[in-house]
Design a protein around this motif. Structure first.
Motif, mmCIF file in Angstrom:
data_model
loop_
_atom_site.group_PDB
_atom_site.id
_atom_site.type_symbol
_atom_site.label_atom_id
_atom_site.label_comp_id
_atom_site.label_asym_id
_atom_site.label_seq_id
_atom_site.Cartn_x
_atom_site.Cartn_y
_atom_site.Cartn_z
ATOM 1 N N UNK A 370 -12.755 54.140 71.718
ATOM 2 C CA UNK A 370 -11.636 54.969 71.270
ATOM 3 C C UNK A 370 -10.431 54.804 72.190
ATOM 4 N N UNK A 371 -10.678 54.772 73.501
ATOM 5 C CA UNK A 371 -9.580 54.589 74.451
ATOM 6 C C UNK A 371 -8.952 53.208 74.294
ATOM 7 N N UNK A 372 -9.792 52.184 74.171
ATOM 8 C CA UNK A 372 -9.279 50.805 74.051
ATOM 9 C C UNK A 372 -8.471 50.659 72.770
ATOM 10 N N UNK A 373 -8.994 51.134 71.648
ATOM 11 C CA UNK A 373 -8.271 51.014 70.380
ATOM 12 C C UNK A 373 -6.968 51.806 70.393
ATOM 13 N N UNK A 374 -6.959 52.928 71.096
ATOM 14 C CA UNK A 374 -5.738 53.703 71.210
ATOM 15 C C UNK A 374 -4.681 52.945 72.006
#
Length: 378
Positions: A370-374
């Motif tokens: 989730x952090x990477x995609x954000x």
């Protein structure tokens, strides 16, 4: 442990008589075989009104550690009441035996050293560190076996792969579909109450679509499969370790990783993404039903907006996560199965660890994704 054992097979039972007040005469054989009732009789004959109890051992024939232990227990009760004990006409071997047993009984048991909190944390950290390296070693071994058999399609155990796809995939459809359907209903129901206040009913489509496709469907599917299939992998391999079937496979030249692990990993990598897509469909369907009943959004309107607002990337992100989750669940399940130590209790313990570790790592990876995609604006 005995002294002066007689040669005859028939031993005279242990007996106690009272010659006069406070004087007890022990006779016979004070051994484990002949001590029936002697302890109770000894306690009954001890007069509480005398200051000194005399114990005559001149008629003792044999004595072992059981007899000495019973005497020591009664002597201790006498001394606890403030009276003294005097041994009369005891032979030297019996006195040595009595002294040796008393020293052993009165010796305090060694207490295990208490570990400090810092020491416990250190040991747990060291165990976790070693477990991590063992898991990495297992992953490397699986990769090595995979590269060795990859160029030879005939060595692939397709029957095992298809069987595991059926067990981990097709048989899991009902529970996955029902769970995702109810989750879609819950997401739409919780969102509808808030969206209605702002007149933004139509946005429930984006809420259900993005929530199910990107996050909930891959995550809830992975958690269910970890508890269902990951635990089954650990229990199956752990039971084979206990029954020494793994050793038997190695003896006849069958590599356990080739036969047991790789088919499970491949099957789950194929099955979990398909289950995720199935969960997407059922979850969105549940949200669509709830949007129709709570917000008055027709099915056609829901599907039209879903097609225009939900991009293909949301579906692909969820499916991409599921590939990673599948590999993690299968590897950890098999790894914990091989760490079984040889009893049924260990099978249950390693099965529990496989489920806990799989779910924990899946949730951690989902957060990282989730952090990477954000950061990538995906």
């Amino acid at each position: 442990m005995s002294q002066n054992d007689p040669m005859q097979t028939e031993l005279i039972p242990a007996d106690i008589t009272q010659s006069h007040t406070g004087a007890l005469v022990l006779s016979g054989n004070w051994t484990a075989r002949t001590m029936a009732g002697a302890g109770q009789k000894l306690a009954a004959l001890c007069d509480a009104n005398v200051a000194e109890v005399v114990v005559d051992g001149s008629r003792l024939e044999t004595m072992d550690s059981v007899g000495v232990w019973i005497l020591h227990r009664q002597f201790k009760e006498i001394r606890n009441t403030g009276r003294s004990i005097r041994l009369l006409d005891w032979s030297s071997p019996f006195l040595k035996l009595l002294d040796a047993v008393e020293k052993q009984i009165d010796m305090p048991l060694p207490m295990p050293p208490r570990e400090s909190s810092l020491e416990k944390i250190g040991k747990e950290g060291e165990a976790a560190w070693q477990g991590m390296f063992a898991l990495l070693s297992f992953i490397g071994e699986c990769a090595f076996v995979l590269m060795r058999i990859a160029p030879h399609p005939k060595r692939w155990r397709w029957r095992q792969v298809l069987k595991n796809i059926q067990i981990a995939g097709f048989d899991a459809l009902p529970i996955i579909g029902l769970t995702a359907f109810l989750l879609g209903i819950v997401v739409a129901y919780q969102g509808s109450g808030q969206l209605r206040h702002y007149g933004a009913n139509i946005f429930v489509v984006e809420l259900v679509g993005f929530a199910m496709l990107r996050e909930f469907s891959p995550l809830i599917t992975a958690i269910i499969i970890a508890g269902r299939s990951g635990s089954a992998y650990a229990a199956q391999i752990g039971t084979m370790v206990v029954t020494e079937e793994i050793d038997g496979m190695r003896t006849i030249g069958i590599e356990p990783i080739d036969f047991l692990v790789l088919p499970k990993i491949i099957a789950l990598i194929v099955a979990l993404p398909l289950l995720t897509v199935f969960a997407d469909v059922t979850g969105v369907f549940g949200g669509m039903i709830m949007a129709r009943s709570q917000l008055g959004i027709s099915y056609h309107e829901f599907l039209v907006r879903f097609e225009s607002e939900i991009h293909l990337s949301a579906l692909l992100i969820g499916i991409g996560k599921s590939f990673v989750f599948a590999a993690i669940i299968a590897i950890i399940g098999c790894y914990q199965g091989f760490r079984t130590k040889g009893n049924a209790d260990s099978v249950g313990r390693q099965t529990t660890r496989s489920v806990v570790q799989s779910i924990f790592i899946v949730i951690i990876l989902d957060s990282v994704f989730s952090v990477i995609f954000s950061l990538l604006d995906l």
